[in-house]
Design a protein around this motif. Structure first.
Motif, PDB file in Angstrom:
ATOM      1  N   MET A  86       1.393  -1.358   0.193  1.00 37.74           N
ATOM      2  CA  MET A  86      -0.006   0.007  -0.166  1.00 37.74           C
ATOM      3  C   MET A  86       0.981   1.002  -0.470  1.00 37.74           C
ATOM      4  SD  MET A  86      -2.981   1.952   2.581  1.00 37.74           S
ATOM      5  CE  MET A  86      -2.746   0.089   3.744  1.00 37.74           C
ATOM      6  N   ALA A  87       0.512   2.073  -0.236  1.00 39.73           N
ATOM      7  CA  ALA A  87       0.983   4.178  -0.921  1.00 39.73           C
ATOM      8  C   ALA A  87       0.862   4.395   0.156  1.00 39.73           C
ATOM      9  CB  ALA A  87       1.256   4.103  -1.999  1.00 39.73           C
ATOM     10  N   ALA A  88       1.699   4.988   0.893  1.00 34.92           N
ATOM     11  CA  ALA A  88       2.575   6.041   2.160  1.00 34.92           C
ATOM     12  C   ALA A  88       1.244   6.989   2.267  1.00 34.92           C
ATOM     13  CB  ALA A  88       3.831   6.387   2.446  1.00 34.92           C
ATOM     14  N   LEU A  89       0.624   7.440   3.401  1.00 36.14           N
ATOM     15  CA  LEU A  89      -0.254   8.342   3.059  1.00 36.14           C
ATOM     16  C   LEU A  89      -0.088   9.270   2.877  1.00 36.14           C
ATOM     17  CD1 LEU A  89      -2.600   9.469   4.376  1.00 36.14           C
ATOM     18  CD2 LEU A  89      -2.015   9.579   6.863  1.00 36.14           C
ATOM     19  N   TYR A  90       1.052  10.124   2.586  1.00 37.07           N
ATOM     20  CA  TYR A  90       2.098  11.354   2.773  1.00 37.07           C
ATOM     21  C   TYR A  90       3.851  11.013   2.802  1.00 37.07           C
ATOM     22  CZ  TYR A  90       3.450  11.172   7.467  1.00 37.07           C
ATOM     23  OH  TYR A  90       4.476  10.529   9.393  1.00 37.07           O
ATOM     24  N   THR A  91       4.062  12.124   2.367  1.00 37.39           N
ATOM     25  CA  THR A  91       5.373  12.046   1.872  1.00 37.39           C
ATOM     26  C   THR A  91       6.264  13.391   2.161  1.00 37.39           C
ATOM     27  OG1 THR A  91       5.246  10.821  -0.354  1.00 37.39           O
ATOM     28  CG2 THR A  91       7.013  12.034  -0.574  1.00 37.39           C
ATOM     29  N   ILE A  92       7.366  13.488   2.638  1.00 37.62           N
ATOM     30  CA  ILE A  92       7.667  14.415   3.736  1.00 37.62           C
ATOM     31  C   ILE A  92       8.376  15.476   2.817  1.00 37.62           C
ATOM     32  CG2 ILE A  92       9.784  14.862   4.559  1.00 37.62           C
ATOM     33  CD1 ILE A  92       9.468  12.487   6.819  1.00 37.62           C
ATOM     34  N   VAL A  93       7.771  16.594   2.271  1.00 32.17           N
ATOM     35  CA  VAL A  93       8.551  17.651   1.231  1.00 32.17           C
ATOM     36  C   VAL A  93       9.983  17.869   1.566  1.00 32.17           C
ATOM     37  CG1 VAL A  93       7.912  19.450  -0.779  1.00 32.17           C
ATOM     38  CG2 VAL A  93       6.262  17.505   0.250  1.00 32.17           C
ATOM     39  N   ASN A  94      10.049  18.542   2.542  1.00 34.75           N
ATOM     40  CA  ASN A  94      10.793  19.142   3.570  1.00 34.75           C
ATOM     41  C   ASN A  94      11.266  19.328   5.131  1.00 34.75           C
ATOM     42  OD1 ASN A  94       9.935  21.525   4.474  1.00 34.75           O
ATOM     43  ND2 ASN A  94      10.302  22.131   1.727  1.00 34.75           N
ATOM     44  N   LYS A  95      12.236  19.208   5.870  1.00 35.61           N
ATOM     45  CA  LYS A  95      11.509  19.411   6.993  1.00 35.61           C
ATOM     46  C   LYS A  95      12.859  19.704   7.842  1.00 35.61           C
ATOM     47  CE  LYS A  95      14.167  15.193   6.976  1.00 35.61           C
ATOM     48  NZ  LYS A  95      14.355  14.529   5.906  1.00 35.61           N
ATOM     49  N   ASN A  96      12.487  20.927   8.628  1.00 35.40           N
ATOM     50  CA  ASN A  96      13.901  20.634   9.772  1.00 35.40           C
ATOM     51  C   ASN A  96      14.207  21.222  11.092  1.00 35.40           C
ATOM     52  OD1 ASN A  96      15.945  22.860   9.992  1.00 35.40           O
ATOM     53  ND2 ASN A  96      14.938  24.633  10.483  1.00 35.40           N
ATOM     54  N   LEU A  97      15.216  20.427  10.925  1.00 34.46           N
ATOM     55  CA  LEU A  97      15.396  19.702  12.837  1.00 34.46           C
ATOM     56  C   LEU A  97      15.873  20.646  13.783  1.00 34.46           C
ATOM     57  CD1 LEU A  97      14.478  18.607  15.259  1.00 34.46           C
ATOM     58  CD2 LEU A  97      16.150  16.386  14.775  1.00 34.46           C
ATOM     59  N   ASP A 114       9.967  20.965  11.949  1.00 36.52           N
ATOM     60  CA  ASP A 114       8.933  22.096  10.827  1.00 36.52           C
ATOM     61  C   ASP A 114       9.404  20.767  10.183  1.00 36.52           C
ATOM     62  OD1 ASP A 114       7.986  24.534  12.423  1.00 36.52           O
ATOM     63  OD2 ASP A 114      10.281  25.435  12.267  1.00 36.52           O
ATOM     64  N   ALA A 115       7.997  20.271   9.485  1.00 32.67           N
ATOM     65  CA  ALA A 115       8.414  19.582   8.208  1.00 32.67           C
ATOM     66  C   ALA A 115       6.865  20.125   7.129  1.00 32.67           C
ATOM     67  CB  ALA A 115       8.286  18.006   9.128  1.00 32.67           C
ATOM     68  N   ASN A 116       7.037  20.212   6.140  1.00 28.89           N
ATOM     69  CA  ASN A 116       6.388  19.839   4.992  1.00 28.89           C
ATOM     70  C   ASN A 116       5.882  18.678   4.230  1.00 28.89           C
ATOM     71  OD1 ASN A 116       5.984  22.885   5.402  1.00 28.89           O
ATOM     72  ND2 ASN A 116       7.448  22.787   3.856  1.00 28.89           N
ATOM     73  N   VAL A 117       4.822  18.410   4.204  1.00 27.49           N
ATOM     74  CA  VAL A 117       4.224  17.132   3.573  1.00 27.49           C
ATOM     75  C   VAL A 117       3.233  16.889   2.837  1.00 27.49           C
ATOM     76  CG1 VAL A 117       5.260  15.692   5.855  1.00 27.49           C
ATOM     77  CG2 VAL A 117       2.245  15.931   5.728  1.00 27.49           C
ATOM     78  N   GLU A 118       3.197  16.442   2.178  1.00 28.66           N
ATOM     79  CA  GLU A 118       2.753  16.306   0.669  1.00 28.66           C
ATOM     80  C   GLU A 118       1.580  14.661   1.202  1.00 28.66           C
ATOM     81  OE1 GLU A 118       1.566  16.720  -4.110  1.00 28.66           O
ATOM     82  OE2 GLU A 118       3.682  16.754  -2.967  1.00 28.66           O
ATOM     83  N   LEU A 119       0.077  15.380   1.103  1.00 26.91           N
ATOM     84  CA  LEU A 119      -1.112  14.102   0.998  1.00 26.91           C
ATOM     85  C   LEU A 119      -0.984  13.107  -0.163  1.00 26.91           C
ATOM     86  CD1 LEU A 119      -4.017  15.431   3.241  1.00 26.91           C
ATOM     87  CD2 LEU A 119      -2.127  14.056   4.205  1.00 26.91           C
ATOM     88  N   ASN A 120      -1.303  12.018  -0.290  1.00 29.84           N
ATOM     89  CA  ASN A 120      -1.040  11.273  -0.840  1.00 29.84           C
ATOM     90  C   ASN A 120      -2.925  10.850  -1.089  1.00 29.84           C
ATOM     91  OD1 ASN A 120      -1.977   9.262  -3.134  1.00 29.84           O
ATOM     92  ND2 ASN A 120      -0.672   7.264  -1.789  1.00 29.84           N
ATOM     93  N   ILE A 121      -3.268  11.572  -2.308  1.00 28.07           N
ATOM     94  CA  ILE A 121      -5.176  11.276  -2.318  1.00 28.07           C
ATOM     95  C   ILE A 121      -5.894  10.294  -2.773  1.00 28.07           C
ATOM     96  CG2 ILE A 121      -5.049  12.719  -4.750  1.00 28.07           C
ATOM     97  CD1 ILE A 121      -7.658  14.146  -3.339  1.00 28.07           C
ATOM     98  N   ASP A 122      -4.554   9.730  -3.068  1.00 28.89           N
ATOM     99  CA  ASP A 122      -5.310   8.225  -3.722  1.00 28.89           C
ATOM    100  C   ASP A 122      -5.109   7.144  -2.731  1.00 28.89           C
ATOM    101  OD1 ASP A 122      -5.884   8.637  -6.122  1.00 28.89           O
ATOM    102  OD2 ASP A 122      -3.697   8.608  -6.990  1.00 28.89           O
ATOM    103  N   HIS A 123      -4.810   7.831  -1.512  1.00 26.50           N
ATOM    104  CA  HIS A 123      -4.338   6.013   0.244  1.00 26.50           C
ATOM    105  C   HIS A 123      -5.904   6.121  -0.198  1.00 26.50           C
ATOM    106  CE1 HIS A 123      -4.144   5.032   3.544  1.00 26.50           C
ATOM    107  NE2 HIS A 123      -2.638   4.460   3.319  1.00 26.50           N
TER     108      HIS A 123
END
Length: 121
Positions: A1-12, A20-29
């Protein structure tokens, strides 16, 4: 199964105890097919789980939600319009684990605010 989201960028920032993290949702999940078929919405429990997963991945700590003292869902997350989400997570390590304040935004609109406690496994 595909992931619910993908991390676009992050900063710890370990010194500031901030992630701080930006994530992109997988609308087909599959989760969006059942919640809800005619109007998909990201479940609140998934939003909290995403905070846990992002913190675990970035800090290298295995975490488990211990308590949620305050969670406010202020805007539904619609995967059709809210494809890119921004998490701003502040955390403090203490003897019980991690004390967390999390903010989830979409297009500068606050979707969720949460105060969470995680145990370190």
């Amino acid at each position: 199964m595909a992931a619910l989201y993908t991390i676009v960028n992050k900063n710890l920032d370990k010194a500031q105890h901030k992630l701080d993290a930006n994530v992109e949702l997988n609308i087909d999940h599959d989760i969006f097919k059942g919640h809800f078929p005619s109007q998909p919405v990201l479940p609140g429990v998934c939003q909290v789980q995403m905070v846990e997963q992002l913190l675990s991945a970035e800090t290298g700590m295995m975490l488990k939600l211990d308590a949620a003292s305050n969670i406010k869902y202020l805007k539904m997350v619609d995967p059709h319009t809210d494809t890119l989400l921004n998490f701003s997570i502040n955390f403090q390590v203490n003897e019980a684990g991690l004390k967390v304040t999390a903010l989830l935004k979409s297009q500068e609109e606050v979707c969720m605010k949460a105060k969470l406690n995680f145990k370190i496994l």
